[in-house]
Design an enzyme around this catalytic site. Structure first.
Site, mmCIF file in Angstrom:
data_model
loop_
_atom_site.group_PDB
_atom_site.id
_atom_site.type_symbol
_atom_site.label_atom_id
_atom_site.label_comp_id
_atom_site.label_asym_id
_atom_site.label_seq_id
_atom_site.Cartn_x
_atom_site.Cartn_y
_atom_site.Cartn_z
ATOM 1 N N GLY A 54 0.822 -1.212 0.000
ATOM 2 C CA GLY A 54 0.000 0.000 0.000
ATOM 3 C C GLY A 54 0.851 1.255 0.000
ATOM 4 O O GLY A 54 2.084 1.201 -0.048
ATOM 5 N N ILE A 62 1.414 3.779 2.399
ATOM 6 C CA ILE A 62 2.350 3.967 3.522
ATOM 7 C C ILE A 62 3.220 2.712 3.696
ATOM 8 O O ILE A 62 4.427 2.803 3.916
ATOM 9 C CB ILE A 62 1.594 4.302 4.838
ATOM 10 N N ASP A 69 0.068 -8.944 1.457
ATOM 11 C CA ASP A 69 -0.852 -7.932 0.920
ATOM 12 C C ASP A 69 -1.804 -8.624 -0.052
ATOM 13 O O ASP A 69 -1.367 -9.446 -0.860
ATOM 14 C CB ASP A 69 -0.055 -6.831 0.199
ATOM 15 N N GLY A 109 -3.574 -1.938 -2.547
ATOM 16 C CA GLY A 109 -2.130 -1.817 -2.763
ATOM 17 C C GLY A 109 -1.764 -2.235 -4.176
ATOM 18 O O GLY A 109 -2.567 -2.829 -4.893
ATOM 19 N N LEU A 129 -0.219 -2.971 8.844
ATOM 20 C CA LEU A 129 -0.822 -1.843 8.119
ATOM 21 C C LEU A 129 -1.967 -2.284 7.215
ATOM 22 O O LEU A 129 -2.641 -1.432 6.628
ATOM 23 C CB LEU A 129 0.238 -1.110 7.272
ATOM 24 N N THR A 163 -12.365 -6.643 7.581
ATOM 25 C CA THR A 163 -10.912 -6.563 7.381
ATOM 26 C C THR A 163 -10.262 -5.851 8.557
ATOM 27 O O THR A 163 -9.235 -6.293 9.089
ATOM 28 C CB THR A 163 -10.585 -5.792 6.076
ATOM 29 N N TYR A 180 -15.508 3.116 10.202
ATOM 30 C CA TYR A 180 -14.047 3.037 10.138
ATOM 31 C C TYR A 180 -13.447 3.438 11.484
ATOM 32 O O TYR A 180 -12.537 2.794 12.004
ATOM 33 C CB TYR A 180 -13.537 3.954 9.021
ATOM 34 N N LYS A 210 -11.245 1.013 13.958
ATOM 35 C CA LYS A 210 -9.883 1.341 14.389
ATOM 36 C C LYS A 210 -9.808 1.453 15.913
ATOM 37 O O LYS A 210 -8.798 1.097 16.531
ATOM 38 C CB LYS A 210 -9.409 2.635 13.717
#
Ligand code: UDP
Length: 319
Positions: A10, A12, A31, A36, A74, A93, A147, A151
């Protein structure tokens, strides 16, 4: 060290992989290439072990965890467009994927670096958001907040693994991060505006453009990640990573037009049209970065002009 980077293809993640390789580490990337791109790793392709797979698959994760000393997690569903269009997949995810990573890491006693988001603060418009500040969220069925919910659960899970299972965890909250390789397709404002400006096409501001954000250069963010990842003082902590220079989306559009010498106009699009009915935006989001400065002496070094210039340079390259 032998390091696993989930989501390493991805935006970052791939910058982190480049840095880890440059510092002499051995890197495995897991990944699923959902957002990504393998091309993000073209320079490192021969020097990493790449596994195309998902953090939702325990089989893929087991392979990825082979001979690993440290994990940067990540892999996540990212981008506001992506989150509101695919809420279920994004939630699974971001929650189950993190749970799987933490569970395996705990069983193998491998330190985990968990990447969270400034979205956890929600609608808190404080002048500078400290890690211990309250979260202010809308309804859980306003899709944007899912989201933030996911998180926050990731953070709580990681913290619980740290407290109860003695897992070495470090949690960071990324504020808006920009730079080369970031795609505008999933909503990110800076690459979208720079692309439009370079093509002399209209720049679309959502809402009235008075909402503000703070943008950090991905290279500064990677400096911060590397400094925290191996710092004893960051174990068990939650740490903001961001640039505290605040700009409105209107001023961002003007700056990008002027710095790219563009003839673009600015057009205004209502939020509902951009993101669907009932969308709620955040008016502002400014990080307090005292904690990271105290822990590892980090401060952002690159300004918004250099971010715009780096993105524009990449976009002008053929192919
Ligand atoms: N935005 C915009 N035009 C775009 C994309 C985004 O005006 O083409 C706005 C968006 O509504 C938000 C801000 O820019 O107010 C930052 O959006 P982004 O998705 O980059 O980040 P986030 O909202 O997660 O901070």
């Amino acid at each position: 060290m032998r390091i696993l980077v989930t989501g390493g293809a991805g935006f970052i993640g791939s910058h982190l992989v480049s840095r880890l390789i440059a510092e002499g580490h051995t890197v495995t990337v897991l990944d699923d290439l959902s957002t990504g791109l393998q091309s993000n790793l073209s320079t490192e392709a021969n020097r990493i072990k790449f596994i195309r797979g998902s953090v939702l698959s325990t089989a893929d994760l087991s392979r990825a965890f082979e001979e690993i000393d440290y994990v940067f997690h990540l892999a996540a569903a990212v981008g506001v467009f992506n989150i509101v269009k695919n809420p279920l997949r994004s939630l699974l995810t971001n929650i189950r994927g993190t749970e799987n990573v933490l569970d395996l890491a705990a069983s193998k006693k491998i330190p985990v670096f968990v990447t969270s988001s400034s979205e956890v603060y929600g609608k808190n418009v404080s002048d500078s958001l400290k890690e211990s500040d309250d979260r202010i969220l809308g309804s859980p069925v306003t899709l944007r907040w899912s989201y933030s919910e996911a998180k926050a659960i990731d953070e709580s899970l990681a913290y619980a693994y740290h407290v109860e299972k003695n897992l070495e965890t470090r949690i960071v909250r990324f504020f808006n991060t920009v730079g080369p390789r970031q795609l505008g397709a999933y909503g990110m404002v800076v690459p979208r505006f720079v692309r439009a400006a370079l093509n002399n096409e209209p720049i679309t501001v959502y809402g009235d453009g008075n909402q503000t954000r703070c943008f950090a250069h991905v290279h500064d963010v990677i400096d911060a990640v590397i400094a925290l990842a191996f710092a004893k003082g960051a174990i068990g902590k939650v740490v903001n990573i961001g640039n505290d220079f605040e700009i409105s989306i209107n001023d961002l559009a003007k700056k990008i037009i002027s710095e790219t010498g563009s003839k673009s106009d600015v057009v205004y699009v209502p939020y509902d049209e951009a993101y669907g009915d009932g969308f709620e935006d955040m008016e502002r989001r400014v990080p307090d970065i005292k904690l990271i400065n105290e822990l590892v002496g980090w401060k952002p070094r690159r300004d918004l002009s250099s971010m715009i210039a780096d993105i524009a340079t990449e976009m002008k390259q053929p192919g």
